[in-house]
Design an enzyme around this catalytic site. Structure first.
Site, PDB file in Angstrom:
ATOM      1  N   LYS A   1       0.809  -0.990   0.035  1.00  0.00           N
ATOM      2  CA  LYS A   1      -0.004   0.019  -0.125  1.00  0.00           C
ATOM      3  C   LYS A   1       0.738   1.039   0.084  1.00  0.00           C
ATOM      4  O   LYS A   1       1.577   1.438   0.972  1.00  0.00           O
ATOM      5  CB  LYS A   1      -0.838  -0.084   1.234  1.00  0.00           C
ATOM      6  CG  LYS A   1      -1.525   1.130   1.436  1.00  0.00           C
ATOM      7  CD  LYS A   1      -2.598   0.980   2.668  1.00  0.00           C
ATOM      8  CE  LYS A   1      -3.197   2.367   3.155  1.00  0.00           C
ATOM      9  NZ  LYS A   1      -4.244   2.315   4.343  1.00  0.00           N
TER      10      LYS A   1
ATOM     11  N   LYS B   1     -10.513  12.267   8.522  1.00  0.00           N
ATOM     12  CA  LYS B   1      -9.880  11.866   9.911  1.00  0.00           C
ATOM     13  C   LYS B   1      -9.896  13.047  10.961  1.00  0.00           C
ATOM     14  O   LYS B   1      -9.792  14.336  10.487  1.00  0.00           O
ATOM     15  CB  LYS B   1      -8.390  11.127   9.764  1.00  0.00           C
ATOM     16  CG  LYS B   1      -8.336  10.019   9.118  1.00  0.00           C
ATOM     17  CD  LYS B   1      -6.901   9.428   9.206  1.00  0.00           C
ATOM     18  CE  LYS B   1      -6.813   8.258   8.543  1.00  0.00           C
ATOM     19  NZ  LYS B   1      -7.512   7.066   9.083  1.00  0.00           N
TER      20      LYS B   1
ATOM     21  N   ARG C   1      -7.593  -0.442   0.985  1.00  0.00           N
ATOM     22  CA  ARG C   1      -8.149  -1.816   0.044  1.00  0.00           C
ATOM     23  C   ARG C   1      -8.778  -1.305  -1.349  1.00  0.00           C
ATOM     24  O   ARG C   1      -8.735  -2.317  -2.103  1.00  0.00           O
ATOM     25  CB  ARG C   1      -9.426  -2.499   1.014  1.00  0.00           C
ATOM     26  CG  ARG C   1     -10.611  -1.333   1.139  1.00  0.00           C
ATOM     27  CD  ARG C   1     -11.453  -1.849   2.409  1.00  0.00           C
ATOM     28  NE  ARG C   1     -10.783  -1.611   3.605  1.00  0.00           N
ATOM     29  CZ  ARG C   1     -11.405  -1.788   4.884  1.00  0.00           C
ATOM     30  NH1 ARG C   1     -12.541  -2.444   4.842  1.00  0.00           N
ATOM     31  NH2 ARG C   1     -10.958  -1.593   5.926  1.00  0.00           N
TER      32      ARG C   1
HETATM   33  N1  BES Z   1      -4.481   4.293   7.154  1.00  0.00           N
HETATM   34  C1  BES Z   1      -5.371   3.671   7.815  1.00  0.00           C
HETATM   35  C2  BES Z   1      -5.389   2.650   9.012  1.00  0.00           C
HETATM   36  C3  BES Z   1      -4.070   2.974   9.983  1.00  0.00           C
HETATM   37  C4  BES Z   1      -4.474   3.402  11.271  1.00  0.00           C
HETATM   38  C5  BES Z   1      -3.052   3.123   9.635  1.00  0.00           C
HETATM   39  C6  BES Z   1      -3.706   3.642  12.218  1.00  0.00           C
HETATM   40  C7  BES Z   1      -1.963   3.355  10.632  1.00  0.00           C
HETATM   41  C8  BES Z   1      -2.425   3.640  11.746  1.00  0.00           C
HETATM   42  C9  BES Z   1      -6.673   3.162   6.885  1.00  0.00           C
HETATM   43  O1  BES Z   1      -6.800   3.820   5.737  1.00  0.00           O
HETATM   44  C10 BES Z   1      -7.792   3.717   7.576  1.00  0.00           C
HETATM   45  O2  BES Z   1      -8.041   4.791   7.809  1.00  0.00           O
HETATM   46  N2  BES Z   1      -8.601   2.667   7.884  1.00  0.00           N
HETATM   47  C11 BES Z   1      -9.935   2.807   8.656  1.00  0.00           C
HETATM   48  C12 BES Z   1     -10.938   1.771   8.018  1.00  0.00           C
HETATM   49  C13 BES Z   1     -12.307   1.910   8.318  1.00  0.00           C
HETATM   50  C14 BES Z   1     -12.911   3.169   7.718  1.00  0.00           C
HETATM   51  C15 BES Z   1     -12.982   0.715   7.882  1.00  0.00           C
HETATM   52  C16 BES Z   1      -9.952   2.524  10.143  1.00  0.00           C
HETATM   53  O3  BES Z   1      -9.028   1.587  10.470  1.00  0.00           O
HETATM   54  O4  BES Z   1     -10.411   3.389  11.025  1.00  0.00           O
HETATM   55 ZN    ZN Z   2      -4.863   4.391   4.785  1.00  0.00          ZN
HETATM   56 ZN    ZN Z   3      -7.925   5.654   5.632  1.00  0.00          ZN
END
Ligand code: BES
Ligand code: ZN
Ligand code: ZN
Length: 517
Positions: free
Chosen positions: A276, A288, A362
Site C-alpha cells: 500500500k 480523519k 483496500r
Molecule cells: N491508514 C488507515 C489505517 C491506519 C490506522 C494506519 C492507524 C496506521 C495507523 C486506513 O486507511 C484507515 O483509515 N482505515 C480505517 C478503516 C475503516 C474506515 C473501515 C480505520 O481503520 O479506521
Molecule cells: Zn490508509
Molecule cells: Zn484511511
C-alpha cells in the site's frame, strides 16, 4: 553506514572507547567474564551479587576499565538464558549495547566475538543463509544506531554524539574471513530496512507518489532490476477505477510502480509483493480527526517495505523471481474527491460501493491484486497499514496475517518468528466475506454496522481480487510506526517486514534446493 572492520587482535591489547561483551544469564562470571572480573577488581561479581547485572536479555552494565586494559570501558550486555537464545535475541542485545555505547558518547565500539562457549551457543541458532553470528551482531548495531536527522540544521546546538566506527574482534584469520562476509550481508539487509524507515519518516511533502516512483527507479538502476511506472492514463487504459477513485481528490499525480527482479530459474513463476502506497491519508471526505493525523505520512509503509525488500533481495543476489507492485497516491478531500456512496468499477470488473472514503487502502490494493494476476504468480503477499483495528487486536508487537492458503501463511509465520518480526493469524471464514457484499454493487468497502472484526473484514474485501493463487495479506498498521524506543528500532518508522520477507525468500530457496536433491 558506519565504518566497520574485522580484526583478529587480543581483546586485552585492543584500543577502543567501549568493548562490548555478550553474556548469557548466569549466577557467577564464567568464561571470559571470569578473566574480566579478575582484571576489573571483581566488579562483575559484585554487580551480579547485587543483581545490577545478571545477563538478562537487554540488561547492560557499563564498567570503566581504569586502565586495566586498553579499552576505556567494558560494556556487558545480557542475552538471557542459553536455552532461550534466538537470532533475534542476539540481534537485540547487540543493538542495546551499541545504543548504550552511543548514549555514553563512545565513538568507537568494539565487539568481542572470541569466546568459544558463547560462539557455540550463538551458532546453534543459525543465522539464516548467513551462518556466522557476526551477521546478527552487526545487524543489531546498524538497526539500533539508525537516525533520521535529515531535516535538522546546525542551529547552534552541540551535535549529538554518534558511533563512528565498529570493530568486530575475531579469534583468528579463518573466522575473520567469514565475519567479513557476515558484515557485508548485515549491511545490505540493514541498508534496505533503513531505506524503508526513511521513506516512512519523511513527510508527505517530500515523499509524494512521484518521489516514491523516482526512488524505485533509482533502486532498480543500482541493483539490476527493471522498473516501470504506470501513469494516470495507463491506469485508465487498464480500467483501474478503484485505485483512480482514491487518487481523484489529490493534486499530486498518482503512480503505479512495477518492479521486477529475475534471478531465479526461468521456469519458476514469480512471487509478487504488493505494498500500500498512500503517501498521505487524510481520510478523504470521510475526514480523519486532527489529532495524530501527521502520522498518516507513514501510510505508504507497505510500499516502502516492498521497495526495500526488492532492494535487499537484489543486493544479496538471491536466486529468486520477484515482482514488487506499489499503488501510490494521496488520499485527499476536495471538490473532485470521491464521496460516500459513490460506486467505482475496479480493474477486475467488480463494482465497489464506497461507504467510507477512509477505507482507501483496500481500494488501491484491489486493483494491484488484479494486476498481480497477469504474472500467474507462485504467491502474492500484500503488506498494508490497512486498519486501526489491528492496533486494538495486537498492538505494536505483531502484525496480523490473513490469507487463502494455509501453507503460505504458515511459512510466513515461521519467518516472522525467526526474524523477530512476528505475525499472528486471524481467520477468514465465509461469514466475514458476506459482510462486505453490497446491496447495490458487488462489494462495499466497509462491513455492515455491528460486524466488528475490522482487520478481518478488510482482508475479506481483498480476497475476491486476489484470485486463486496462494495469497496472504499482512496488516502492518500497528507495527510500521513505534511510539517508543525499541532495542532495534528508535521511535518512529520501523521498516517492519523487510527482514521477515528476506527470511521467507531464503527459506523458499532452501526448500527448492532440498526438493531437487
Ligand atoms: N491508514 C488507515 C489505517 C491506519 C490506522 C494506519 C492507524 C496506521 C495507523 C486506513 O486507511 C484507515 O483509515 N482505515 C480505517 C478503516 C475503516 C474506515 C473501515 C480505520 O481503520 O479506521
Ligand atoms: Zn490508509
Ligand atoms: Zn484511511
Amino acid at each position: 553506514m558506519i565504518k566497520t572492520t574485522v580484526k583478529d587482535q587480543d581483546f586485552l591489547k585492543h584500543k577502543t572507547d567501549s568493548l562490548i561483551v555478550h553474556c548469557l544469564e548466569e549466577k557467577k562470571p564464567k568464561g571470559i567474564l571470569k578473566d574480566l572480573d579478575r582484571i576489573l577488581n571483581r566488579s562483575i561479581t559484585s554487580a551480579m551479587k547485587n543483581k545490577r547485572f545478571e545477563g538478562k536479555l537487554n540488561q547492560s552494565l557499563l564498567l570503566n576499565s581504569r586502565a586495566a586494559l586498553e579499552a576505556e570501558n567494558v560494556l556487558l550486555v545480557g542475552l538471557g538464558k542459553a536455552a532461550d537464545l534466538t537470532g533475534d535475541r542476539i540481534c537485540q542485545a547487540s543493538g542495546t549495547a551499541a545504543k548504550r555505547a552511543e548514549n555514553t558518547k563512545c565513538k568507537k565500539v568494539s565487539i568481542y566475538m572470541q569466546d568459544g562457549a558463547l560462539e557455540k551457543a550463538m551458532r546453534s541458532v543459525k543465522a539464516k543463509s548467513c551462518e556466522d553470528p557476526a551477521c546478527l551482531v552487526a545487524q543489531g548495531c546498524y538497526l539500533a544506531l539508525y537516525h533520521f536527522d535529515h531535516y535538522k540544521t546546525n542551529d547552534g546546538d552541540d551535535p549529538p554524539s554518534r558511533v563512528e566506527e565498529i570493530v568486530l574482534l575475531a579469534p583468528d584469520k579463518k573466522r575473520s574471513a567469514s565475519m567479513v562476509d557476515a558484515v557485508d550481508y548485515a549491511r545490505k539487509i540493514s541498508a534496505a530496512v533503513c531505506l524503508a524507515r526513511d521513506l516512512g519518516s519523511h513527510p508527505s511533502n517530500t515523499v509524494t507518489p512521484t518521489y516514491l516512483a523516482n526512488e524505485a527507479k533509482k533502486t532498480a538502476r543500482k541493483n539490476g532490476m527493471t522498473c516501470k511506472i504506470l501513469q494516470k492514463k495507463d491506469m485508465e487504459k487498464l480500467g483501474m477505477g478503484s485505485f483512480l477513485g482514491v487518487a481523484k481528490g489529490a493534486h499530486e499525480p498518482p503512480a503505479f510502480i512495477v518492479l521486477e527482479y529475475t534471478a531465479g530459474p526461468k521456469s519458476l513463476a514469480p512471487i509478487v509483493i504488493v505494498g500500500k502506497g498512500i503517501t498521505f491519508d487524510t481520510g478523504g471526505i470521510s475526514l480523519k480527526p486532527a489529532g495524530g493525523m501527521d502520522e498518516m505520512k507513514m501510510d505508504m509503509s507497505g510500499g516502502a517495505v516492498t521497495l526495500a525488500t526488492l532492494q535487499a533481495a537484489a543486493s544479496l543476489k538471491l536466486p529468486v523471481n520477484l515482482v514488487g507492485l506499489i499503488p501510490a497516491t494521496e488520499n485527499m478531500p476536495g471538490g473532485s474527491a470521491i464521496k460516500p456512496g459513490d460506486i467505482l468499477t475496479s480493474m477486475s470488473g467488480k463494482t465497489i460501493e464506497v461507504l467510507n472514503t477512509d477505507a482507501e487502502g483496500r481500494l488501491v490494493l484491489a486493483d494491484a491484486l488484479s494486476y498481480a494476476q497477469r504474472y500467474k504468480p507462485e504467491a502474492v503477499i500484500d503488506l498494508a497499514t490497512l486498519t486501526g483495528a489491528v492496533v486494538v487486536a495486537l498492538g505494536s508487537h505483531a502484525s496480523a496475517v490473513i490469507g487463502n492458503d494455509a501453507d503460505l501463511t504458515e511459512k510466513l509465520i515461521k519467518s516472522g518468528t525467526a526474524s523477530g518480526e512476528r505475525l499472528w493469524e486471524l481467520p477468514l471464514w465465509e461469514e466475514y466475506e458476506k459482510s462486505v457484499k453490497s446491496n447495490i454493487a458487488d462489494l462495499k468497502n466497509i462491513a455492515s454496522a455491528g460486524v466488528g472484526a475490522g482487520t478481518i473484514t478488510g482482508a475479506a474485501f481483498l480476497k475476491p481480487f486476489a484470485g486463486d493463487q496462494p495469497w496472504c495479506h499482512i496488516d502492518i498498521a500497528g507495527t510500521s510506526w513505534y511510539s517508543d524506543n525499541r532495542p532495534l528500532t528508535p521511535k518512529g518508522s520501523s521498516g517492519f517486514g523487510v527482514r521477515l520477507l528476506i527470511n521467507f525468500l531464503e527459506e523458499e530457496i532452501k526448500s527448492r534446493k532440498k526438493k531437487k536433491r
